[in-house]
Design a protein around this motif. Structure first.
Motif, PDB file in Angstrom:
ATOM      1  N   UNK A   1       0.825  -1.222   0.000  1.00  0.00           N
ATOM      2  CA  UNK A   1       0.000   0.000   0.000  1.00  0.00           C
ATOM      3  C   UNK A   1       0.855   1.266   0.000  1.00  0.00           C
ATOM      4  N   UNK A   2       1.988   1.195   0.690  1.00  0.00           N
ATOM      5  CA  UNK A   2       2.893   2.351   0.747  1.00  0.00           C
ATOM      6  C   UNK A   2       3.404   2.703  -0.651  1.00  0.00           C
ATOM      7  N   UNK A   3       3.838   1.691  -1.386  1.00  0.00           N
ATOM      8  CA  UNK A   3       4.367   1.969  -2.722  1.00  0.00           C
ATOM      9  C   UNK A   3       3.242   2.338  -3.682  1.00  0.00           C
ATOM     10  N   UNK A   4       2.066   1.752  -3.513  1.00  0.00           N
ATOM     11  CA  UNK A   4       0.924   2.110  -4.365  1.00  0.00           C
ATOM     12  C   UNK A   4       0.550   3.572  -4.167  1.00  0.00           C
ATOM     13  N   UNK A   5       0.475   3.991  -2.904  1.00  0.00           N
ATOM     14  CA  UNK A   5       0.136   5.385  -2.608  1.00  0.00           C
ATOM     15  C   UNK A   5       1.169   6.338  -3.190  1.00  0.00           C
ATOM     16  N   UNK A   6       2.451   5.954  -3.072  1.00  0.00           N
ATOM     17  CA  UNK A   6       3.525   6.796  -3.593  1.00  0.00           C
ATOM     18  C   UNK A   6       3.430   6.917  -5.112  1.00  0.00           C
ATOM     19  N   UNK A   7       3.192   5.804  -5.776  1.00  0.00           N
ATOM     20  CA  UNK A   7       3.096   5.810  -7.239  1.00  0.00           C
ATOM     21  C   UNK A   7       1.935   6.671  -7.723  1.00  0.00           C
ATOM     22  N   UNK A   8       0.816   6.572  -7.054  1.00  0.00           N
ATOM     23  CA  UNK A   8      -0.352   7.375  -7.430  1.00  0.00           C
ATOM     24  C   UNK A   8      -0.067   8.857  -7.218  1.00  0.00           C
ATOM     25  N   UNK A   9       0.549   9.167  -6.074  1.00  0.00           N
ATOM     26  CA  UNK A   9       0.846  10.567  -5.760  1.00  0.00           C
ATOM     27  C   UNK A   9       1.854  11.167  -6.732  1.00  0.00           C
ATOM     28  N   UNK A  10       2.843  10.361  -7.137  1.00  0.00           N
ATOM     29  CA  UNK A  10       3.920  10.887  -7.984  1.00  0.00           C
ATOM     30  C   UNK A  10       3.639  10.750  -9.481  1.00  0.00           C
ATOM     31  N   UNK A  11       2.456  10.278  -9.816  1.00  0.00           N
ATOM     32  CA  UNK A  11       2.046  10.206 -11.226  1.00  0.00           C
ATOM     33  C   UNK A  11       0.734  10.957 -11.442  1.00  0.00           C
ATOM     34  N   UNK A  12       0.741  12.258 -11.133  1.00  0.00           N
ATOM     35  CA  UNK A  12      -0.487  13.034 -11.304  1.00  0.00           C
ATOM     36  C   UNK A  12      -0.936  13.126 -12.757  1.00  0.00           C
ATOM     37  N   UNK A  13      -0.009  12.888 -13.696  1.00  0.00           N
ATOM     38  CA  UNK A  13      -0.365  12.891 -15.118  1.00  0.00           C
ATOM     39  C   UNK A  13      -1.171  11.645 -15.498  1.00  0.00           C
ATOM     40  N   UNK A  14      -1.206  10.658 -14.589  1.00  0.00           N
ATOM     41  CA  UNK A  14      -2.012   9.455 -14.805  1.00  0.00           C
ATOM     42  C   UNK A  14      -3.256   9.468 -13.917  1.00  0.00           C
ATOM     43  N   UNK A  15      -3.068   9.855 -12.642  1.00  0.00           N
ATOM     44  CA  UNK A  15      -4.158   9.756 -11.663  1.00  0.00           C
ATOM     45  C   UNK A  15      -4.785  11.095 -11.307  1.00  0.00           C
ATOM     46  N   UNK A  16      -4.371  12.154 -12.008  1.00  0.00           N
ATOM     47  CA  UNK A  16      -4.972  13.463 -11.786  1.00  0.00           C
ATOM     48  C   UNK A  16      -5.048  14.177 -13.127  1.00  0.00           C
ATOM     49  N   UNK A  17      -5.153  15.504 -13.089  1.00  0.00           N
ATOM     50  CA  UNK A  17      -5.344  16.249 -14.334  1.00  0.00           C
ATOM     51  C   UNK A  17      -4.082  16.942 -14.834  1.00  0.00           C
ATOM     52  N   UNK A  18      -2.922  16.588 -14.255  1.00  0.00           N
ATOM     53  CA  UNK A  18      -1.654  17.164 -14.706  1.00  0.00           C
ATOM     54  C   UNK A  18      -1.324  16.652 -16.115  1.00  0.00           C
ATOM     55  N   UNK A  19      -0.822  17.568 -16.947  1.00  0.00           N
ATOM     56  CA  UNK A  19      -0.457  17.208 -18.315  1.00  0.00           C
ATOM     57  C   UNK A  19       1.060  17.318 -18.481  1.00  0.00           C
ATOM     58  N   UNK A  20       1.663  16.291 -19.049  1.00  0.00           N
ATOM     59  CA  UNK A  20       3.112  16.327 -19.333  1.00  0.00           C
ATOM     60  C   UNK A  20       3.328  16.043 -20.812  1.00  0.00           C
ATOM     61  N   UNK A  21       4.415  16.605 -21.341  1.00  0.00           N
ATOM     62  CA  UNK A  21       4.673  16.446 -22.779  1.00  0.00           C
ATOM     63  C   UNK A  21       5.630  15.307 -23.094  1.00  0.00           C
ATOM     64  N   UNK A  22       6.504  14.932 -22.113  1.00  0.00           N
ATOM     65  CA  UNK A  22       7.460  13.860 -22.394  1.00  0.00           C
ATOM     66  C   UNK A  22       8.019  13.277 -21.102  1.00  0.00           C
ATOM     67  N   UNK A  23       8.902  12.287 -21.273  1.00  0.00           N
ATOM     68  CA  UNK A  23       9.521  11.595 -20.137  1.00  0.00           C
ATOM     69  C   UNK A  23      10.311  12.556 -19.249  1.00  0.00           C
TER      70      UNK A  23
END
Length: 256
Positions: free
Chosen positions: A89-111
């Motif tokens: 759960x700790x790593x899942x929460x971290x991954x979700x928090x640090x990938x706002x371009x997947x789990x939120x509305x943040x937009x990124x253009x590249x890696x």
């Protein structure tokens, strides 16, 4: 394999770990501290398998490493500090928090923008330095590479590869000056600067310096062992051979 079968296999490992911890004299004695060096060894073995592109061995070494993770979690559960669910759960929460371009509305253009956002998020989490995430016990070459990756994430980097190569040349010249002076401490310091700048240049060439050096290590070992085998066939110890004689077999090895 379906998710159900994958979860079943993981459950099987957890059950076996419980049984080993309860019944096996060796497993019962282990602690976080006694497992540490074994985990490091397993990680290097996985690294070797990856470099050799031996996928069957990669599978085996991943299993060994997974066992260690489950082992640590089991020990943590015995002291009521954490268990495998907490770890997951700790790593899942971290991954979700640090990938706002997947789990939120943040937009990124590249890696690259993903990496920059990652470092910004970590600073927002309370880290005082982007370098806090670099383990102190990492081997120096790997540590240098990670340091450079980290500072790049906040924009502290060269703009063009030729600038880095110029820096390499500059550091080589400074090393030669100190070699002429004979000051061993300064020679070591400048040699370190050369290595650091070369690792930086490797990054601009999209080369992993650790992998590149290990590739050369393996190549040297293979060629030297060929040389040893040829010397053995002649019944002549290497120390009794001239460099010219050795060079003949070395060149043969290079053609293998």
């Amino acid at each position: 394999m379906s998710k159900e079968l994958q979860l079943k296999a993981f459950e099987r490992l957890l059950i076996i770990m419980d049984e080993l911890r309860e019944q096996c004299p060796w497993d019962k004695k282990q602690t976080l501290q006694t497992l540490r060096h074994l985990t490091i060894e397993e990680t290097y073995e996985l690294g070797d398998a990856i470099l050799d592109n031996d996928l069957n061995e990669v599978k085996k070494e991943l299993g060994d490493l997974l066992l260690h993770i489950v082992f640590y979690a089991k020990i943590g559960s015995e002291t009521n500090d954490f268990d495998i669910a907490d770890v997951c759960n700790e790593i899942c929460d971290k991954l979700i928090h640090r990938h706002p371009h997947i789990y939120s509305d943040t937009v990124v253009k590249d890696e690259e923008e993903v990496k920059q956002n990652w470092e910004k998020l970590k600073l927002k989490e309370g880290k005082k330095s982007v370098l806090e995430g670099v383990p102190r016990s990492l081997p120096a070459l790997v540590k240098a590479s990670r340091i450079q990756d980290k500072v790049k994430g906040v924009g502290f980097d060269w703009e063009e590869p030729h600038q880095v190569w110029d820096k390499v040349q500059e550091e080589l010249e400074e090393l030669q000056v100190e070699v002429q002076s004979g000051d061993q401490d300064k020679i070591e310091a400048e040699f370190g600067d050369v290595l650091f700048s070369m690792i930086n240049y490797a990054r601009f060439l999209n080369v992993n310096p650790e992998d590149a050096l290990e590739r050369t290590n393996k190549k040297f070992i293979k060629r030297f062992q060929y040389l040893e085998s040829k010397a053995s066939e002649l019944g002549k110890p290497l120390m009794d051979m001239t460099l010219a004689e050795m060079d003949v077999f070395w060149n043969e090895a290079k053609k293998q």
